[in-house]
Design a protein around this motif. Structure first.
Motif, short mmCIF file in Angstrom:
data_model
loop_
_atom_site.label_atom_id
_atom_site.label_comp_id
_atom_site.label_asym_id
_atom_site.label_seq_id
_atom_site.Cartn_x
_atom_site.Cartn_y
_atom_site.Cartn_z
N ILE A 32 -14.21 26.76 -27.18
CA ILE A 32 -15.31 27.23 -26.33
C ILE A 32 -15.14 26.68 -24.91
N TYR A 33 -15.00 27.57 -23.94
CA TYR A 33 -14.83 27.13 -22.55
C TYR A 33 -15.61 28.05 -21.61
N GLY A 34 -15.55 27.72 -20.32
CA GLY A 34 -16.29 28.53 -19.33
C GLY A 34 -17.62 27.87 -19.04
N GLY A 35 -18.68 28.54 -19.46
CA GLY A 35 -20.01 27.99 -19.22
C GLY A 35 -20.53 28.38 -17.85
N TRP A 36 -21.61 27.73 -17.42
CA TRP A 36 -22.28 28.16 -16.19
C TRP A 36 -22.48 27.01 -15.21
N SER A 37 -21.66 25.97 -15.33
CA SER A 37 -21.80 24.88 -14.36
C SER A 37 -20.79 25.09 -13.25
N SER A 38 -20.84 24.19 -12.26
CA SER A 38 -19.91 24.30 -11.13
C SER A 38 -18.48 24.03 -11.59
N GLU A 39 -18.32 23.50 -12.81
CA GLU A 39 -16.97 23.19 -13.30
C GLU A 39 -16.40 24.29 -14.21
N ARG A 40 -16.98 25.48 -14.09
CA ARG A 40 -16.56 26.60 -14.95
C ARG A 40 -15.05 26.89 -14.88
N GLU A 41 -14.50 26.89 -13.68
CA GLU A 41 -13.08 27.25 -13.53
C GLU A 41 -12.16 26.21 -14.20
N VAL A 42 -12.50 24.93 -14.02
CA VAL A 42 -11.70 23.87 -14.65
C VAL A 42 -11.80 24.00 -16.17
N SER A 43 -13.01 24.30 -16.63
CA SER A 43 -13.24 24.44 -18.06
C SER A 43 -12.37 25.56 -18.65
N ILE A 44 -12.25 26.66 -17.90
CA ILE A 44 -11.43 27.78 -18.38
C ILE A 44 -9.96 27.32 -18.51
N ARG A 45 -9.52 26.56 -17.51
CA ARG A 45 -8.13 26.05 -17.58
C ARG A 45 -7.97 25.10 -18.77
N SER A 46 -8.94 24.21 -18.97
CA SER A 46 -8.89 23.29 -20.11
C SER A 46 -8.82 24.08 -21.40
N GLY A 47 -9.68 25.10 -21.52
CA GLY A 47 -9.77 25.90 -22.74
C GLY A 47 -8.46 26.61 -23.06
N ALA B 287 -2.14 24.94 -27.21
CA ALA B 287 -1.65 23.79 -27.99
C ALA B 287 -1.98 23.98 -29.48
N LEU B 288 -3.18 24.47 -29.76
CA LEU B 288 -3.57 24.67 -31.17
C LEU B 288 -2.73 25.77 -31.81
N ALA B 289 -2.45 26.81 -31.02
CA ALA B 289 -1.62 27.91 -31.54
C ALA B 289 -0.22 27.39 -31.87
N LYS B 290 0.32 26.57 -30.98
CA LYS B 290 1.67 26.01 -31.22
C LYS B 290 1.70 25.17 -32.48
N ARG B 291 0.59 24.52 -32.78
CA ARG B 291 0.52 23.69 -34.00
C ARG B 291 0.04 24.51 -35.21
N GLU B 292 -0.01 25.82 -35.01
CA GLU B 292 -0.34 26.77 -36.09
C GLU B 292 -1.75 26.64 -36.65
N TYR B 293 -2.68 26.33 -35.77
CA TYR B 293 -4.09 26.38 -36.18
C TYR B 293 -4.60 27.79 -35.94
N ASN B 294 -5.64 28.13 -36.70
CA ASN B 294 -6.24 29.44 -36.58
C ASN B 294 -7.38 29.37 -35.56
N ALA B 295 -7.00 29.43 -34.26
CA ALA B 295 -8.01 29.22 -33.22
C ALA B 295 -8.19 30.44 -32.34
N ARG B 296 -9.42 30.66 -31.93
CA ARG B 296 -9.70 31.78 -31.02
C ARG B 296 -10.47 31.25 -29.81
N GLY B 297 -10.11 31.71 -28.62
CA GLY B 297 -10.79 31.24 -27.41
C GLY B 297 -12.00 32.08 -27.08
N ILE B 298 -13.07 31.42 -26.64
CA ILE B 298 -14.27 32.13 -26.24
C ILE B 298 -14.68 31.65 -24.86
#
Ligand SMILES: Nc1ncnc2c1ncn2[C@@H]1O[C@H](COP(=O)(O)OP(=O)(O)O)[C@@H](O)[C@H]1O
Ligand SMILES: [Mg+2]
Length: 306
Positions: free
Chosen positions: A10-25, A31-42
Motif C-alpha cells: 500500500i503506497y501513495g496516500g494524500w500527504s505531502s510525501e505521496r510521491e516518495v511513498s509511490i517510489r518506496s512502494g 523486491a517482493l516479486a523477486k523473492r517470489e511473494y504473491n504481492a500486488r501494489g495499490i
C-alpha cells in the motif's frame, strides 16, 4: 514463510510525501516479486481506499504510506478494524511518534535526552520571551515542512505571518549546533537491532525540505566516521527510544550530537522512506543486508503477529 499469502503493498496516500511513498512502494513491490511473494501494489487515494481494500481480500499488507493519514495511526486503525495484519508500528506508536509535542513528553518522561523545548501557540508565541536561536516546528508535520531556524523576535513574527496557519501549536526547540545522525532499526521488541549509524550532512543550514528531496543537496556517510563508542551510544539510545515507544518491524531515530558531545534525540520515524536510495536501505546495505533481504525481514517480522 508467507509465499502463499495475498500481500497488498500500500503506497501513495494524500500527504505531502505521496510521491516518495509511490517510489518506496514500487521498490518494495519489485523486491517482493523477486523473492517470489504473491504481492500486488495499490496506489491509494482518498477516493479509492474503500473499494480497493474491501475488494482485494488481502491476508496482510505492507504499508509504505508516509506522513499524515499514512504514518500517524489513521490507516493503521483501518487495518486493525478490518483484522488485516500490517507491517510497521501500531496505532498508538504511530500517533505518538508523529506528534512532536507528545514525543517530547514521552522522551522527557523516560529521561531520554532531547533538546530543551517550549510549546507555544500562535497567540502567545510573540508575547512571551524566547531564548533565540530556536528551531520552530508545527505539531504534526514531517519532511521538515514548516521547520525553521529563528534567530530573533523579528524572525518569529515573520514566521507566524507566513506559517502560523500550519498548526495551532508549535514546538520551539533550542537550536543545537552539532552533527546530525540517523539510526535505522529493524525488528520488534527484544529482537530489534540497530543498523550502522548514518551521518547526514546537508548543504543547507539544516536538513530542510530542499535538502531532503533534491539530489546533491545532502551528503550521506554510512557508516558514520565517528568513534565506535559514540556509534554504540547512538545505537543504544535509538533502540531504547524505539522499543519504549512500542515501535515494530522497522523505523529510524534521528539525533544530533552537540559540539559538546551530547547525543540528543530529535524524533522517531515509524514509517521511514523505503526507496532504494533512502536512509534505512543505505544503512542496511552497510550492514551487508541487501534491499530485497531488508524488505523480506520487515515482512517476516510483521508476519509473526499472524
Ligand atoms: N533542535 C535542533 N537544532 C538544530 N537543528 C534541528 C533541531 N531540530 C531539528 N533540526 C533540523 O531540522 C530537521 C527536521 O527536524 P525534525 O524534528 O526531524 O522534523 P521532521 O519531522 O520534519 O523531519 C532535522 O533533520 C535537523 O536538520
Ligand atoms: Mg526528521
Amino acid at each position: 514463510m508467507g509465499k502463499s499469502l495475498n500481500i497488498g503493498v500500500i503506497y501513495g496516500g494524500w500527504s505531502s510525501e505521496r510521491e516518495v511513498s509511490i517510489r518506496s512502494g514500487k521498490n518494495v513491490l519489485n523486491a517482493l516479486a523477486k523473492r517470489e511473494y504473491n504481492a500486488r501494489g495499490i496506489n491509494i487515494t482518498k477516493g479509492n481506499i474503500k473499494s480497493v481494500i474491501c475488494n482485494n481480500n488481502f491476508d496482510t499488507v505492507f504499508l509504505l504510506t508516509h506522513g499524515r493519514g499514512g504514518e500517524d495511526g489513521t490507516i493503521q486503525g483501518l487495518f486493525e478494524a478490518l483484522d488485516i495484519n500490517y507491517t510497521g508500528s501500531d496505532v498508538t506508536s504511530s500517533a505518538l511518534c508523529m506528534d512532536k509535542i507528545l514525543t517530547k513528553y514521552f522522551f522527557s518522561s523516560l529521561s531520554l535526552p532531547t533538546p530543551p523545548y517550549k510549546i507555544v501557540d500562535t497567540k502567545n508565541a510573540l508575547k512571551e520571551k524566547q531564548h533565540f536561536p530556536v528551531v520552530i516546528k508545527p505539531r504534526r508535520e514531517g519532511s521538515s515542512v514548516g521547520v525553521s531556524i529563528l534567530d530573533d523576535e523579528n524572525d518569529l513574527r515573520k514566521y507566524m505571518k507566513s506559517y502560523g496557519n500550519l498548526s495551532t501549536e508549535f514546538l520551539l526547540e533550542q537550536y543545537i549546533e552539532g552533527r546530525e545522525f540517523t539510526c535505522g532499526i529493524i525488528g520488534t521488541g527484544d529482537r530489534a537491532i540497530a543498523l550502522p549509524v548514518l551521518e547526514i550532512r546537508p548543504k543547507n543550514k539544516f536538513y530542510d525540505y530542499e535538502a531532503k528531496y533534491t539530489k546533491g543537496m545532502t551528503e550521506f556517510i554510512v557508516p558514520a566516521r565517528i568513534p565506535d563508542s559514540l556509534s554504540s551510544e547512538i545505537k543504544e539510545l535509538s533502540l531504547s527510544a524505539y522499543r519504549s515507544a512500542g515501535c515494530r518491524d522497522f523505523g529510524r531515530a534521528d539525533s544530533i550530537v552537540s559540539t559538546e558531545g551530547e547525543i540528543l534525540l530529535l524524533e522517531i520515524n515509524t514509517l521511514p522512506g523505503m526507496t532504494d536510495l533512502s536512509d534505512l536501505p543505505m544503512e542496511a546495505k552497510a550492514a551487508g543486508i541487501s534491499y530485497e533481504e531488508l524488505v523480506e525481514k520487515i515482512l517476516l517480522s510483521s508476519l509473526k503477529r499472524i
